[in-house]
Scaffold this active site. Structure first.
Site, PDB file in Angstrom:
ATOM      1  N   CYS A 197       0.799  -1.237   0.000  1.00 19.07           N
ATOM      2  CA  CYS A 197       0.000   0.000   0.000  1.00 19.07           C
ATOM      3  C   CYS A 197       0.831   1.286   0.000  1.00 19.07           C
ATOM      4  O   CYS A 197       0.427   2.287  -0.591  1.00 19.07           O
ATOM      5  CB  CYS A 197      -0.918   0.016   1.219  1.00 19.07           C
ATOM      6  SG  CYS A 197      -1.543  -1.603   1.698  1.00 19.07           S
TER       7      CYS A 197
ATOM      8  N   ASN B  51      -9.114  -2.102  -4.782  1.00 21.13           N
ATOM      9  CA  ASN B  51      -7.870  -1.752  -4.102  1.00 21.13           C
ATOM     10  C   ASN B  51      -6.751  -2.435  -4.867  1.00 21.13           C
ATOM     11  O   ASN B  51      -6.632  -3.656  -4.823  1.00 21.13           O
ATOM     12  CB  ASN B  51      -7.950  -2.248  -2.646  1.00 21.13           C
ATOM     13  CG  ASN B  51      -6.652  -2.071  -1.882  1.00 21.13           C
ATOM     14  OD1 ASN B  51      -5.577  -1.887  -2.459  1.00 21.13           O
ATOM     15  ND2 ASN B  51      -6.734  -2.130  -0.561  1.00 21.13           N
TER      16      ASN B  51
ATOM     17  N   HIS C 111      -3.909   6.073  -1.277  1.00 24.92           N
ATOM     18  CA  HIS C 111      -4.041   4.645  -1.532  1.00 24.92           C
ATOM     19  C   HIS C 111      -5.510   4.264  -1.387  1.00 24.92           C
ATOM     20  O   HIS C 111      -6.161   4.634  -0.420  1.00 24.92           O
ATOM     21  CB  HIS C 111      -3.191   3.864  -0.530  1.00 24.92           C
ATOM     22  CG  HIS C 111      -3.547   2.420  -0.478  1.00 24.92           C
ATOM     23  ND1 HIS C 111      -3.438   1.594  -1.587  1.00 24.92           N
ATOM     24  CD2 HIS C 111      -4.056   1.646   0.502  1.00 24.92           C
ATOM     25  CE1 HIS C 111      -3.852   0.386  -1.267  1.00 24.92           C
ATOM     26  NE2 HIS C 111      -4.230   0.389   0.000  1.00 24.92           N
TER      27      HIS C 111
END
Lengths: 77, 362
Positions: free
Chosen positions: B120, B297, B267
């Site tokens: 991330c 994601n 992120h």
């Protein structure tokens, strides 16, 4: 924030009527209490009380009353 | 707090590639129940993802993005001094993937290449590393290839099965006399180890017959020890504890406020988290672009994917003040302020299996 208001916020998270919850209500019995509700609980406590509740304490909570205890412990600590 | 100021660099181009293959939430109705799936979608904001079919690797996506970028930018491949592959999903455990990429891209052998394992926070670390290679390491042009494919995610685990998407990106950084300094703030807390982890399959706990067996957890989710475990509540608590502080610190280092910034690219963890963070940090949501609705994601690719999906027009034509922030697995976190644009930005690439390996240099 009063205990009653706090429980009302929890009811909102679980998408149930505030009347459906008491401090004795078992979280396991509530369909609306899941990992997303736990995240919502963290946001709610952070926003309303200014503290981040420890996820371990949330995971160990069995009843709505246990969740209230977390807030009380943080306010006193 | 680890902070850095890097001058004399610029981002010259950026491209993103996702698999052509789409996965919709409907695919999970039968397993988890329609109502439950819709609840997850409402909370995470992920309405659609692109997932690599078997045989498509992160490197394939990064190479596709990079080739398109180099062609559209008309850059001579011989001018590339270094390539950095930033990913948690290498082609092999051994050798590292960046060397394979060096060959596939047709770069010269006078080229430094290496992998970095980050998720991330990876893009921020990647920019910092690539920038540092130029500012202090004697390089002139560096390729940062960041991305992930999520093969080790159990389709029977509701906490992870609906969120992650696959993507590979390429960012070209080069030495430049014009342009503003990049400011970085970086941090690490290894107490996050167990909260976002694939516990087995490498050295600490090697693969065996038991590590591949899926077991049910107290919430009814099934995963094996070789599949990703994620504790959402712990990660959210970490995010709230560190990210607002990180943003404050990078603004202080840069001498800026949110008013000075055109876009805050974070992120893409999940929508609920991002909206809450923005509210808490008093950053208007109009300044926080979201790509997770379409792509999920995408780990270390999520910042560049968001730049391609949401800011392509702007960054192609106009100098843009950016605040970038990545946080998560590790725990690791990083933020950067920089001015980007006008840069070469190809359209989003949708990669089919038949297009893999048809690149120059292979």
């Amino acid at each position: 924030m009063t205990r009653k208001e706090f429980i009302a916020e929890i009811a909102l998270l679980m998408e149930v009527d505030v009347g459906a919850l008491t401090e004795e209500t078992r979280l396991k019995d509530m369909e609306g209490w899941d990992s997303m509700a736990a995240v919502g609980f963290i946001a709610m406590v952070d926003e309303k009380l200014g503290y981040i509740p420890p996820p371990k304490m949330i995971a160990e909570s069995k009843t709505v009353g246990d969740l209230v205890k977390i807030a009380v412990a943080m306010l006193e600590g | 707090m680890a902070s850095a100021r890097i001058s004399g660099i610029r981002i010259a181009g950026l491209a993103s590639a996702v698999p052509a293959r789409v996965c919709l939430p409907e695919a999970f109705y039968e397993l988890f129940g329609k109502e439950e799936v819709l609840k997850v979608v409402a909370s995470t904001g992920v309405r659609k993802r692109h997932l690599a079919p078997p045989g498509m690797c992160t490197s394939d996506l990064c190479v596709a993005a990079c080739n398109r970028l180099l062609v559209e930018g008309e850059w001579d491949r011989r001018s590339i001094d270094a390539v950095l592959f930033l990913s948690q999903s290498p082609d092999y455990s051994v050798p590292f993937t960046a060397s394979i990429i060096q060959r596939r891209l047709g770069l010269t052998t006078a080229c430094a290449a290496f992998d970095v394992n980050l998720g991330c926070s990876g893009y921020i670390y990647g920019l910092w590393l690539a920038g540092s290679l130029i500012a202090g390491g004697g390089m002139r042009r560096v390729l940062l290839l960041a991305g992930d494919t999520n093969a080790h995610v159990s389709a029977e685990d509701k906490s992870v099965a609906l969120i992650f998407g696959d993507a590979g990106t390429a960012t070209l950084l080069e030495k430049s006399d014009e342009g503003q300094d990049f400011i970085f703030v970086l941090g690490t807390d290894g107490r996050g180890e167990k909260n976002l982890i694939i516990p087995a399959g490498r050295c600490r706990k090697p693969s065996d017959e038991t590590t591949r067996i899926r077991r049910e957890d107290p919430e009814g989710n099934r995963r094996s020890a070789e599949e990703l475990y994620m504790n959402g509540a712990e990660i959210f608590a970490f995010t709230l504890a560190e990210v607002p502080k990180m943003i404050r610190e990078v603004f202080a280092e840069a001498g800026k406020t949110v008013e000075a910034v055109d876009a805050v690219v974070l992120h893409q963890a999940n929508q609920f988290m991002l909206e809450y963070l923005a509210r808490r940090m008093k950053i208007p949501m109009e300044k926080v672009p979201l790509s997770l609705g379409e792509y999920g994601n995408t780990n270390s690719a999520s910042i560049p994917v968001t730049m391609t999906h949401c800011l392509r027009d702007r960054l192609s034509h106009k100098r843009t003040e950016l605040l970038l922030g990545g946080f998560g697995v590790g725990y690791s976190w990083g933020a950067a302020t920089c001015a980007v644009g006008e840069i070469v930005m190809p359209e989003m690439i949708f990669l089919g299996m038949d297009e893999i390996g048809k690149e120059e240099g292979t």
